[in-house]
Design an enzyme around this catalytic site. Structure first.
Site, PDB file in Angstrom:
ATOM      1  N   HIS A 105      28.235 -17.934   2.609  1.00 20.89           N
ATOM      2  CA  HIS A 105      29.641 -18.345   2.713  1.00 20.89           C
ATOM      3  C   HIS A 105      29.823 -19.615   3.527  1.00 20.89           C
ATOM      4  O   HIS A 105      30.947 -20.033   3.762  1.00 20.89           O
ATOM      5  CB  HIS A 105      30.491 -17.250   3.358  1.00 20.89           C
ATOM      6  CG  HIS A 105      30.308 -15.889   2.784  1.00 20.89           C
ATOM      7  ND1 HIS A 105      29.387 -14.990   3.294  1.00 20.89           N
ATOM      8  CD2 HIS A 105      30.914 -15.255   1.746  1.00 20.89           C
ATOM      9  CE1 HIS A 105      29.430 -13.862   2.605  1.00 20.89           C
ATOM     10  NE2 HIS A 105      30.343 -13.986   1.655  1.00 20.89           N
ATOM     11  N   ASP A 207     -15.350  -6.954  16.258  1.00 25.25           N
ATOM     12  CA  ASP A 207     -16.383  -6.558  15.297  1.00 25.25           C
ATOM     13  C   ASP A 207     -17.329  -7.679  14.899  1.00 25.25           C
ATOM     14  O   ASP A 207     -17.170  -8.309  13.861  1.00 25.25           O
ATOM     15  CB  ASP A 207     -15.692  -5.967  14.050  1.00 25.25           C
ATOM     16  CG  ASP A 207     -16.671  -5.308  13.100  1.00 25.25           C
ATOM     17  OD1 ASP A 207     -17.880  -5.597  13.185  1.00 25.25           O
ATOM     18  OD2 ASP A 207     -16.232  -4.512  12.263  1.00 25.25           O
ATOM     19  N   HIS A 210     -20.134  -6.406  11.758  1.00 19.99           N
ATOM     20  CA  HIS A 210     -20.031  -6.500  10.301  1.00 19.99           C
ATOM     21  C   HIS A 210     -20.718  -7.755   9.761  1.00 19.99           C
ATOM     22  O   HIS A 210     -21.057  -7.824   8.589  1.00 19.99           O
ATOM     23  CB  HIS A 210     -18.560  -6.513   9.859  1.00 19.99           C
ATOM     24  CG  HIS A 210     -17.906  -7.858  10.023  1.00 19.99           C
ATOM     25  ND1 HIS A 210     -17.553  -8.362  11.251  1.00 19.99           N
ATOM     26  CD2 HIS A 210     -17.584  -8.821   9.113  1.00 19.99           C
ATOM     27  CE1 HIS A 210     -17.014  -9.567  11.094  1.00 19.99           C
ATOM     28  NE2 HIS A 210     -17.020  -9.877   9.817  1.00 19.99           N
TER      29      HIS A 210
HETATM   30  S1  FES Z   1      28.241 -17.071   5.881  1.00 16.63           S
HETATM   31 FE1  FES Z   1      28.428 -15.121   5.052  1.00 16.63          FE
HETATM   32  S2  FES Z   1      26.434 -14.289   5.280  1.00 16.63           S
HETATM   33 FE2  FES Z   1      26.298 -16.222   6.157  1.00 16.63          FE
HETATM   34 FE   LIG Z   2     -16.159 -11.596   8.998  1.00 16.59          FE
END
Ligand code: FES
Ligand SMILES: [Fe+2]
Length: 453
Positions: A105, A207, A210
């Site tokens: 928004h 480790d 390994h």
């Molecule tokens: S402005 Fe509405 S979720 Fe960010």
């Molecule tokens: Fe390794």
């Protein structure tokens, strides 16, 4: 799961763990709160955000955060989550900006996180929205250590240097070899591995065992190989030198505060077979500077693996630094950075980037060997019976010592699981909700106990 149940999962004195710690969804939720919500987490390198308005998009556990350079040069870390309906605010991996504007928004935030503007503010909110109350959520603790930026959600956590403890000595061997410090070379490699985060973090912590087996094919390809003497002059015709670790020669494992490291001693800069060529030559040439700054032991420690609890790991020599971002009990997102001395010439940085990607990029020959193991163990743990067993973590039990040659902390021979036992002890101490004073005291008590045993 209550504290007693959690404590029953790990026996760091006798060397056993229960596989539920890698697969249980409830424990994973608790980890997000009690491990990733309380520990110092690596976020970015200073060199990635040099100018005001520079940002780097990353995570603390599963929480998306923006790491942002401020006008005064400081760094702030804030949730990448709009306060209106929680939309992810910024989708770019990194960049420079004057403001973060939400794609949903259009709420816009200053680089310090303050809510700057709201679309249709007068018409929609009729002067009733107090914008000062709706800034981005910020991490209360942000600290740097020799170029690495960390943050912590927990106001009561010890400062970063205290949290590191003896691990700082090992980290210096990676970050402080030359005047001017280090920088990130190239971009960040990112990929998913279907395994619990602790498999990766523990292996880098502890480790070395390994390596001769898991990486046998890589060793056959790369060693024995003609090597240079410590002074750079070639060995005689037909003479070869195997890397010290492939011969099972003496080395050290370190454990402390949940962190760990394992490495071998060698006077031969070329003994790290994963690098070779220009990279070996560079380490050889810069050895005197490193020795003057760090002393002989650390300057020579060119090959070794390390984990700073919980999820930051690195390897000397191949210069890989990585974060194992958790993505559920059975998944991690790996983020890999190539670290170079700032003072290195451009052709060396280029060579480092290539040797780094060859060994430890997403298709690196060593990376593939390692992740194959973790994925297969995780698959086995889908079975019910497979999750009821104990895992054996007893290597080197009772042989811990404190050295007198300047190598700090609790140590053992390289082929040991001391650091793994320390790693899981720290995990239990955090997961059972102890205060930081209690955690530090429990860590010190554990260290004393393993020395006395
Ligand atoms: S402005 Fe509405 S979720 Fe960010
Ligand atoms: Fe390794």
């Amino acid at each position: 799961m209550d504290d007693d149940q959690i404590r029953s999962l790990v026996d760091s004195r006798n060397g056993t763990v229960k596989p539920a710690i890698y697969s249980d969804a409830q424990l994973y939720e608790l980890e997000l709160e009690r491990v990733f919500g309380r520990t110092w987490l690596f976020l970015a390198h200073e060199s990635q955000i040099p100018k005001p308005g520079d940002f780097f998009n990353t995570f603390m556990g599963e929480d998306p955060v923006l790491v942002v350079r401020q006008k005064d040069g400081s760094v702030q870390v804030m949730m990448n989550q709009c306060r209106h309906r929680g939309m992810k605010l910024c989708h770019a991996d990194s960049g420079n900006t004057k403001a973060f504007t939400c794609p949903y928004h259009g709420w816009a935030y200053q680089v310090d996180g303050a809510l700057q503007s709201v679309p249709l503010e007068k018409e929609a909110y009729r002067g009733k929205l107090d914008k000062s109350k709706w800034g981005l959520i910020k991490a209360p603790r942000v600290e740097s250590y020799k170029g690495l930026i960390f943050a912590n959600w927990d106001e009561s956590a010890p400062d970063l240097v205290t949290y590191l403890g003896d691990m700082a000595w090992y980290l210096d061997g990676f970050l402080d070899r030359r005047e001017g410090g280090t920088e990130v070379v190239g971009g960040v490699h990112k990929w998913m591995i279907d395994c619990n985060w602790k498999f990766a973090a523990e292996q880098f912590c502890s480790d070395q065992y390994h390596a001769p087996y898991t990486h046998a094919s890589a060793i056959q390809v790369l060693a024995p190989t003609p090597q240079n003497k410590p002074d750079g002059s070639p060995l005689g015709d037909g003479q070869t030198e195997r890397p010290a670790w492939a011969n099972g020669l003496g080395g050290v494992q370190f454990a402390g505060k949940g962190h760990g490291s394992a490495f071998f001693f060698t006077e031969n800069a070329d003994a790290n077979v994963w690098v070779g060529g220009e990279v070996s030559a560079y380490f050889r040439e810069t050895y005197p500077e490193a020795e003057a700054r760090l002393g002989k032991v650390r300057a020579l420690r060119l090959a070794g693996h390390n984990t700073m609890f919980p999820t930051l790991s690195w390897l000397n020599g191949t210069q890989t630094l990585r974060v194992w971002h958790p993505r559920g009990p059975g998944r991690i997102e790996v983020w890999v950075f190539c670290i170079a001395d700032k003072a290195a010439p451009p052709e060396v940085k280029e060579a480092l980037k290539k040797s780094h990607a060859r060994a430890f990029g997403p298709a690196g020959f060593l990376e593939q060997d390692d992740s194959e193991n973790w994925i297969e163990v995780q698959k086995v743990l889908r079975g019910h019976k497979a999750r009821q067993t104990d895992f054996c973590m007893q290597m080197g039990l009772g042989f811990e010592e404190r050295r007198e040659d300047g190598i700090p902390g609790i140590t053992n021979g390289t082929f040991a699981e001391t650091a793994a036992r320390g790693f899981y002890q720290r995990w239990v101490d955090l997961m059972t909700g102890k205060s930081w004073n209690e955690i530090e005291a429990a860590g010190a008590a554990w260290e004393q106990e393993v020395i006395d045993a």
